[in-house]
Design a protein around this motif. Structure first.
Motif, PDB file in Angstrom:
ATOM      1  N   THR A 192      -5.343   1.210  -8.992  1.00 43.63           N
ATOM      2  CA  THR A 192      -4.335   2.259  -8.835  1.00 43.63           C
ATOM      3  C   THR A 192      -3.429   2.321 -10.058  1.00 43.63           C
ATOM      4  O   THR A 192      -3.037   3.391 -10.519  1.00 43.63           O
ATOM      5  CB  THR A 192      -3.492   1.987  -7.574  1.00 43.63           C
ATOM      6  N   TYR A 234      -6.156   4.143  -5.412  1.00 44.35           N
ATOM      7  CA  TYR A 234      -7.466   4.229  -6.048  1.00 44.35           C
ATOM      8  C   TYR A 234      -8.562   4.548  -5.039  1.00 44.35           C
ATOM      9  O   TYR A 234      -9.340   5.481  -5.220  1.00 44.35           O
ATOM     10  CB  TYR A 234      -7.750   2.913  -6.782  1.00 44.35           C
ATOM     11  N   SER A 235      -8.645   3.770  -3.954  1.00 41.96           N
ATOM     12  CA  SER A 235      -9.764   3.991  -3.039  1.00 41.96           C
ATOM     13  C   SER A 235      -9.388   3.755  -1.585  1.00 41.96           C
ATOM     14  O   SER A 235      -8.938   2.675  -1.198  1.00 41.96           O
ATOM     15  CB  SER A 235     -10.926   3.052  -3.401  1.00 41.96           C
ATOM     16  N   HIS A 236      -9.607   4.769  -0.771  1.00 41.18           N
ATOM     17  CA  HIS A 236      -9.385   4.651   0.661  1.00 41.18           C
ATOM     18  C   HIS A 236     -10.442   3.748   1.284  1.00 41.18           C
ATOM     19  O   HIS A 236     -10.152   2.911   2.141  1.00 41.18           O
ATOM     20  CB  HIS A 236      -9.439   6.046   1.282  1.00 41.18           C
ATOM     21  N   TYR A 252       0.825  -1.214   0.000  1.00 45.71           N
ATOM     22  CA  TYR A 252       0.000   0.000   0.000  1.00 45.71           C
ATOM     23  C   TYR A 252       0.857   1.263   0.000  1.00 45.71           C
ATOM     24  O   TYR A 252       0.436   2.310  -0.476  1.00 45.71           O
ATOM     25  CB  TYR A 252      -0.924   0.021   1.223  1.00 45.71           C
ATOM     26  N   LEU A 282     -12.132   1.276  -0.030  1.00 42.13           N
ATOM     27  CA  LEU A 282     -11.902  -0.131  -0.344  1.00 42.13           C
ATOM     28  C   LEU A 282     -10.782  -0.708   0.531  1.00 42.13           C
ATOM     29  O   LEU A 282     -10.845  -1.863   0.958  1.00 42.13           O
ATOM     30  CB  LEU A 282     -11.547  -0.266  -1.831  1.00 42.13           C
ATOM     31  N   SER A 283      -9.767   0.115   0.815  1.00 48.55           N
ATOM     32  CA  SER A 283      -8.690  -0.374   1.674  1.00 48.55           C
ATOM     33  C   SER A 283      -9.215  -0.630   3.082  1.00 48.55           C
ATOM     34  O   SER A 283      -8.746  -1.532   3.779  1.00 48.55           O
ATOM     35  CB  SER A 283      -7.512   0.600   1.688  1.00 48.55           C
ATOM     36  N   TYR A 320      -8.026  -5.559  -6.030  1.00 50.68           N
ATOM     37  CA  TYR A 320      -8.723  -4.632  -6.918  1.00 50.68           C
ATOM     38  C   TYR A 320      -8.182  -3.216  -6.753  1.00 50.68           C
ATOM     39  O   TYR A 320      -7.958  -2.483  -7.718  1.00 50.68           O
ATOM     40  CB  TYR A 320     -10.234  -4.661  -6.659  1.00 50.68           C
ATOM     41  N   ASN A 321      -7.945  -2.859  -5.511  1.00 48.03           N
ATOM     42  CA  ASN A 321      -7.427  -1.525  -5.220  1.00 48.03           C
ATOM     43  C   ASN A 321      -6.069  -1.299  -5.887  1.00 48.03           C
ATOM     44  O   ASN A 321      -5.803  -0.242  -6.466  1.00 48.03           O
ATOM     45  CB  ASN A 321      -7.295  -1.380  -3.698  1.00 48.03           C
TER      46      ASN A 321
END
Lengths: 189, 466
Positions: free
Chosen positions: B298, B240-242, B228, B244-245, B293-294
């Motif tokens: 990204t 890409y997405s906080h 990450y 989703l993390s 996916y994240n």
């Protein structure tokens, strides 16, 4: 709620620990309380319920043999569990008799447990009484003398040490014997 | 979030006046010693692979037999190389994400010294056959106690740094590292101390909880923390997405610990516990796919960067291996699949894809990224780094794929009990030959990696920083 963990380290730690401990406790502490067969030694006198017999504690010599089994890492290549699979009961049977399935009550004296994860060699859960001492002596000196194509390492330093060798064989002969599974009582010594 | 990382990162490059300069002594010590163990234990890895092909090789010397070298390989790679590398990268990442210096470099250095003492103690005790008899927990008790002490020293240093952070919002890598520290404490205590108070199936259940979570709740979260951090940093692209993390992290925290009993599917352990372990193993797809996916999202539009960047090559290959290994895991916890692959050579193929293909690749990427910044000079050789990737990638694929094929084949043979066991051993010999040569390729990659890192650190080539 978990948004708060973005900015608050203490909150993040507590939340992740609580989530972890739910599963942690339910899968480690609770099962032996629910399933008492994990801690009750095997004993059966009724042939209608399957093989009879009684789990006995290992004597000093057998325990020494077990320590050698652990020291040499035998358990990295040999499991000790006849699983609930037809293939296991057939393959690890002997002279036409199927091996009984391993149950938790046969292992309550084992520490460290020797269930193992990998079968580079065959399973040893029911090996007790299958081969005599002379067979084991030749086999430990060089496995390929008896089993062509084997990849087991030779163990000359055990064979050349009578105390260690006899202890190890004494231990191996106990494996799987809590259940008296040979109808003809044809165990080797 | 990316903005925050950029602000926090100053690296070893000449920094603007007034900017924070990191000391990084601890990170450097941990990374150098982990790389040295990667090389040394790599020799043992090749040796035990050779023993499958030539079983008499060095077979009459007790401390060089397979049964003594295998635990040294496993413990050396897990604790000497990978965990030490992960700790070194944590000492690098956390101060940068928090915008402050490490709380105590002195404590960190003491931790590095203690860690090296533990690993050397492990080498001696395992070779003499002083083995507690539990997988992953072979080390004698006095070393177990020292591991706990070292972990407390590590945890205290990291938590104190986090508590003094300049940025209130914590990036996802920080949660993962905090999770690693607290979960590891419990997982390690279960596997090395709680097992003393149990026997038989009960003890095995604790042992598998530890073994499974050593990978799932130690190497997975710290590895993901590195990914990450490193994927956005190496590609200069925001995550890409906080949200989703967050999904990935909190589902990991809840789901992973339930799955230990899947190591004993069909074995002498309660059926209902096996079923629970299977159900949660399948649920593992949630945290895994969320993270994967994240990472892929990204990289969208940025894939061309892989051509030029060795860290990105390792990172994204690691992500693909993570997706694959964590698809295998849930699948072969299913009873029908387990009946074929369990106890076969499939399992080492799977385990190596997790520990080498995924988490070692993340750590290698992190080290290639961090080393120029830690020593303030360009990497000794970019070309050699690129070669090390291809050696490990080709060797790794050869290793994983042949063991899956061989293991599957072996499992089918075992299920036909008219085939004598020894025939199933002989059938696997070609597989073990390929595995040995794949191992040699991986080892060549390790040598290239270790030489490159050490040559940079020791200053074989003096050049200004990147």
């Amino acid at each position: 709620m978990l948004k708060k963990a973005d900015n608050n380290a203490l909150w993040a730690v507590i939340a992740s620990l609580v989530l972890f401990l739910i599963g942690g406790l339910l899968t480690t502490v609770v099962p032996p309380l629910v399933d008492t067969s994990w801690s009750k030694p095997f004993e059966n006198t009724d042939p209608a319920k399957g093989p009879t017999g009684k789990l006995v504690k290992l004597n000093a010599q057998q325990l020494q043999g077990r320590a050698i089994y652990i020291r040499e890492g035998c358990w990295y290549c040999h499991t000790q569990q006849v699983r609930t699979l037809l293939a296991d009961t057939k393959r690890y049977g002997w002279r036409g008799v199927d091996a009984p399935i391993s149950t938790p009550d046969e292992f309550v004296n084992d520490s460290p447990h020797m269930f193992g994860t990998k079968r580079t060699g065959p399973d040893l859960a029911r090996v007790g009484g299958k081969y005599d001492e002379q067979w084991h002596r030749t086999h430990f000196r060089n496995p390929r003398d008896l089993v062509k194509g084997s990849v087991m390492p030779p163990y000359p330093w055990i064979v050349n040490n009578p105390v260690e060798f006899q202890a190890l064989v004494a231990y191996l002969q106990t494996l799987g014997r809590a259940k008296d599974w040979r109808p003809a009582n044809d165990y080797e010594k | 979030m990316q903005e925050q990382i950029s602000k926090a990162e100053t690296g070893g490059a000449p920094s603007p006046a007034g900017a924070l300069v990191h000391d990084d002594t601890t990170a450097r010590w941990f990374i150098v010693s982990s790389v040295a163990y990667f090389f040394i234990v790599g020799i043992i890895a090749v040796l035990i692979a050779a023993k499958f092909v030539w079983p008499d090789l060095m077979g009459t010397i007790p401390w060089l037999t397979y049964g003594r070298l295998r635990p040294l390989h496993v413990n050396g790679m897990l604790f000497g190389w990978l965990l030490a590398a992960d700790m070194g990268l944590t000492y690098y990442i956390i101060p940068r994400l928090c915008g402050v210096k490490l709380w105590s470099e002195k404590l960190g250095l003491a931790t590095a010294v203690l860690w090296n003492f533990i690993i050397l103690g492990a080498v001696v005790s395992l070779l003499t056959g002083w083995n507690q008899g539990w997988e992953y927990a072979e080390l004698p008790m006095f070393l177990d106690v020292l591991v706990v002490v070292a972990w407390i020293m590590f945890g205290a240093n990291i938590f104190m740094t986090i508590s003094q952070r300049k940025y209130e919002a914590m990036y996802v890598s920080i949660w993962y590292i905090m999770g690693t520290i607290v979960w590891t404490a419990f997982v390690y205590l279960t596997g090395n101390f709680a097992t003393l108070f149990a026997t038989g199936t009960n003890q095995a259940n604790l042992n598998w909880m530890y073994v499974h979570n050593a990978v799932g709740l130690i190497f997975t979260p710290v590895g993901l923390a590195i990914a990450y951090y490193m994927i956005p940093r190496s590609s200069n692209t925001p995550l890409y997405s906080h949200k989703l993390s967050m999904v990935g992290f909190w589902s990991l925290a809840f789901v992973y610990v339930w799955t230990g009993a899947h190591h004993m599917i069909h074995g002498p352990i309660s059926q209902w516990l096996q079923t629970i372990a299977i159900a949660f193993s399948v649920m593992l797809l949630i945290p895994v796919w969320a993270a994967v996916y994240n990472f892929f999202a990204t990289m969208k539009g940025q894939w061309h960067q892989l051509r030029e960047s060795v860290p990105l090559k390792f990172l994204m290959s690691g992500v693909v291996f993570y997706l694959l290994t964590c698809f295998q895991g849930p699948m072969h916890s299913l009873r029908t699949v387990s009946a074929i692959v369990s106890k076969t050579d499939w399992i080492p193929g799977h385990a190596h894809m997790a520990v080498l293909g995924t988490f070692s690749f993340f750590a290698i990427a992190g080290i290639y990224f961090a080393v120029p910044r830690l020593w303030g000079k360009a990497l000794h050789s970019e070309a050699l780094a690129n070669w090390s990737y291809w050696m490990m990638m080709i060797g790794g694929l050869g290793f994983f794929v042949t063991l899956w094929l061989g293991g599957f084949w072996q499992g089918w043979q075992w299920n036909n009990w008219s085939i004598p066991f020894i025939d199933t051993v002989v059938a696997l010999k070609p597989i073990w030959v390929v595995r040995f040569f794949s191992g040699v390729l991986i080892f060549v990659g390790i040598v290239m990696f270790a030489y490159n890192v050490l040559a940079t650190a020791l200053g074989a080539k003096e050049e200004p920083a990147v």
